[in-house]
Design an enzyme around this catalytic site. Structure first.
Site, mmCIF file in Angstrom:
data_model
loop_
_atom_site.group_PDB
_atom_site.id
_atom_site.type_symbol
_atom_site.label_atom_id
_atom_site.label_comp_id
_atom_site.label_asym_id
_atom_site.label_seq_id
_atom_site.Cartn_x
_atom_site.Cartn_y
_atom_site.Cartn_z
ATOM 1 C CD GLU A 1 -1.574 -2.266 9.818
ATOM 2 O OE1 GLU A 1 -0.473 -2.525 9.273
ATOM 3 O OE2 GLU A 1 -2.657 -2.494 9.265
ATOM 4 N N GLY B 1 20.270 -2.151 33.567
ATOM 5 C CA GLY B 1 21.451 -1.297 33.591
ATOM 6 C C GLY B 1 22.334 -1.534 32.372
ATOM 7 N N GLY B 2 23.643 -1.582 32.596
ATOM 8 C CA GLY B 2 24.589 -1.785 31.492
ATOM 9 C C GLY B 2 24.302 -3.077 30.741
ATOM 10 C CG LEU C 1 -1.802 1.207 1.488
ATOM 11 C CD1 LEU C 1 -2.808 1.409 0.359
ATOM 12 C CD2 LEU C 1 -2.565 1.059 2.816
ATOM 13 N N GLY D 1 2.363 7.827 2.755
ATOM 14 C CA GLY D 1 2.508 7.086 4.010
ATOM 15 C C GLY D 1 1.220 7.164 4.789
ATOM 16 C CB SER D 2 0.133 9.397 7.560
ATOM 17 O OG SER D 2 1.014 8.965 8.573
ATOM 18 N N PRO E 1 6.618 5.986 -1.463
ATOM 19 C CG PRO E 1 8.545 5.936 -2.783
ATOM 20 C CD PRO E 1 7.157 5.375 -2.690
#
Lengths: 380, 252
Positions: A364, A340-341, A125, A131-132, A128
């Site tokens: 979507e 954390g890390g 669908l 889009g929206s 370029p």
């Protein structure tokens, strides 16, 4: 109001969960880091009837309802968001569009092998510049009597690297604007003139391949028109709400998967002589995450249940998609924080969930578009 | 080929066990089909797929067991029978007789079951059913072949394998390694509720056995304590260690 799954649904979730733990969870990290399309997993899913869960048996599916399909997407996303979106685009968009709009011949020829998982479906669908605002699509289809000739391109097409069948939206009336003059076509992969780009490099969802499609004088016979000529946007609209619920379910699964991992981790991780889960600051984070996940689940299940029962569900689908995917982003970000890390390290799975979560707020229908939809429902 | 499979519902292997008033508290604990019985179901389905016939699953227990029988039906069994034990005092001998009587007139060529259940691990019911029904039996089978009306089962023994051949009808108990149980398919799950699930009351089966085993107590193993290190001078440490081994651990 009953908030319990029924016996059959419990058995289904139990089966899918076991399958995911055994067959998908062990390879999800590698599929992500090496960008491997999970072809073997899809074969196994097909054997269990999970590539066409909500498609009637007479068309190769398993004859389940839409709600069951949503449970599947949620469970898949708990372990691998890429697999979830592959199945979702294939079943929810590819198969469902033919089920709703296909002729008997189209169903036998295309839907049956798709629903059985022998073939893979994609949905083309977005362009370029569309889009929206999908209705502004420009892929040109010139009417040549018994066939159309297609020229133009599509972008962000999930499953494109492997798909056999593309549900493709074209502008069949030159000069027409918006939804008018859009036609939906079933395009086979090996049609001459159709080129599929290499997968686009993305931030996450790496096992799902997203490509561009280029159409150079691609001939598509008229018998491959899905629905009616000029009425193609109806196909897109019909599937839109269902697609949103599925992505809501994907976001929900991502949040649950990351949370489950982090909740286990904080009980084990010792700092200052005690597990970090013993700290109230951590407990509050956990409580908030769990509450938001539950709220997301209720919204997704309500929308899915309305759709399953044939009730109006447009507003509820947008609410579920918006909330569940925002929750996915927030929860996965907090899960990385809890680790954390280690959370930031690729040695642990939560950073993958965080990267995968981001797209669910975008595709979507972006969450900004969802808010527009919700407001339109409220203010009309 | 008529095949019966005896299954038991047990607690999930990952469940956290809580003991309350001398019994395992079932509330909130996930239940599963005993994993060894799942091997038996899978083997039965494979034999049926090869030679045709019918697979009937049996289980003794309350209505809760229905869930596990439905799962066996979803995996592909044709029908199920639940033996209701409500009000009957049971031990392994009574359950075995109840199942044997329920199998009774079924004319089964083959009965399959797991060699033990992971909850009480008594490994009694399969062998007892075989004895009651006078069936030849091979236990703890890891490989099974059917040819010319005979079954050949391989079983691990100390230091090697034993291969045993029995005529039909026979009872086989399954050991890990026999096969890899399948997942129920989506269609299987959908069909499961349409398949026959018969309930037989144990009180209608004229069971003559009386329970001979009584469970006196059930308790959790003691939480593991930290190890003790004896670090006085060598002679004193050895002496203290020997004393502890004799008086506390009671191992020497």
């Amino acid at each position: 109001m009953n908030f319990q799954l029924n016996e059959e649904q419990v058995m289904f979730v139990d089966m899918v969960r076991k399958f995911c733990q055994k067959e998908i969870a062990p390879i999800a990290g590698k599929s992500d880091s090496e960008h491997l399309f999970p072809s073997e997993t899809l074969k196994k899913l097909a054997e269990l009837g999970l590539m066409g869960v909500s498609i009637p048996e007479e068309y190769g599916g398993s004859g389940g309802d839409y709600f069951t399909y949503i449970l599947l997407i949620e469970e898949l996303a708990k372990v691998c968001a890429s697999t979830a979106v592959i199945v979702s685009v294939h079943t929810g968009l590819g198969c469902m569009s033919i089920l709703h709009f296909g002729t008997e011949e189209q169903k036998q020829k295309y839907l049956a092998p798709l629903a059985a998982g022998e073939k893979l479906g994609a949905y083309a669908l977005t362009e370029p510049n569309a889009g929206s605002d999908a209705a502004s699509l420009q892929l040109s289809a010139v009417d040549k009597g018994d066939h159309f000739v297609l020229n133009g391109s599509k972008i962000w097409i999930t499953n494109a690297s492997q798909a056999d069948v593309f549900i493709t939206f074209v502008r069949s009336e030159a000069g027409s604007k918006g939804a008018q003059g859009v036609t939906c076509l079933i395009v086979e992969r090996d049609t001459p003139g159709l080129t599929i780009s290499k997968p686009v490099e993305k931030m996450g969802l790496n096992a799902s391949h997203t490509c561009e499609l280029f159409f150079d004088h691609v001939v598509v016979p008229k018998e491959n028109v899905l629905g009616e000529v000029g009425q193609g946007f109806k196909v897109a609209m019909q599937l839109l709400d269902g697609g949103r619920i599925a992505i809501g379910a994907q976001g929900l699964g991502i949040a649950e998967g990351a949370f489950e991992y982090a909740a286990g981790y904080i009980k084990e991780r010792q700092q200052f002589g005690k597990s970090i889960a013993a700290n109230q600051g951590i407990q509050w984070m956990v409580a908030d995450m769990a509450t938001e996940i539950d709220a997301a689940k209720l919204l997704v299940y309500r929308a899915a249940s309305l759709k399953t029962e044939g009730q109006p569900h447009g507003k509820e689908a947008s609410m579920a998609k918006r909330y569940a995917t925002d929750t996915a982003m927030r929860v996965t970000t907090d899960c990385v924080q809890l680790l954390g890390g280690y959370g930031y390290s690729k040695e642990y799975p939560v950073e993958r969930y965080m990267r995968d979560a981001k797209i669910t707020q975008i595709y979507e229908g972006t969450n900004q578009i969802q808010r527009l939809v919700i407001a339109r429902h409220l203010l009309r | 080929m008529k095949i019966a499979v005896l299954i038991k519902q047990t607690f999930d292997t990952e469940a956290k066990i809580v003991v309350k008033e001398g019994k395992v508290d079932p509330s909130g604990v996930n239940v599963i089909i005993n994993p060894y019985d799942e091997f038996a179901i899978e083997e039965a389905l494979r034999i049926k797929e090869k030679v045709g016939g019918e697979v009937v699953v049996f289980s003794a227990g309350s209505d809760k067991v229905t869930e596990s029988l439905r799962k066996a039906l979803a995996m592909g069994a044709d029908r199920a029978v639940r033996v209701e034990l409500d009000g009957v005092a049971v031990d392994e001998g009574v359950v075995a007789e109840a199942l044997a009587k329920a199998l009774g007139e079924g004319n089964f060529d083959l009965v399959l079951t797991g060699w033990l259940a992971i909850d009480d691990r008594s490994a009694q019911v399969g062998v007892r059913v075989a004895e009651i029904l006078n069936l030849s039996q091979i236990n703890m089978v890891t490989q099974l072949e059917l040819a010319d009306g005979k079954l050949t089962g391989s079983r691990e023994i100390e230091g090697g394998m034993e291969v045993v051949e029995v005529p039909l009808p026979a009872l086989i108990t399954a050991q890990r390694g026999l096969n890899e149980p399948r997942y129920p398919s989506m269609k299987g799950i959908m069909q499961a509720k349409k398949k026959e699930l018969k309930v037989v009351n144990a009180s209608d089966l004229n069971i003559s056995a009386q329970p001979k085993v009584e469970v006196k107590d059930v308790f959790l193993p003691k939480a593991k304590e930290a190890g003790k290190i004896y670090k006085d001078d060598m002679a004193a440490a050895v002496s203290a260690l020997v004393k502890a081994l004799r008086e506390e651990a009671k191992v020497i």
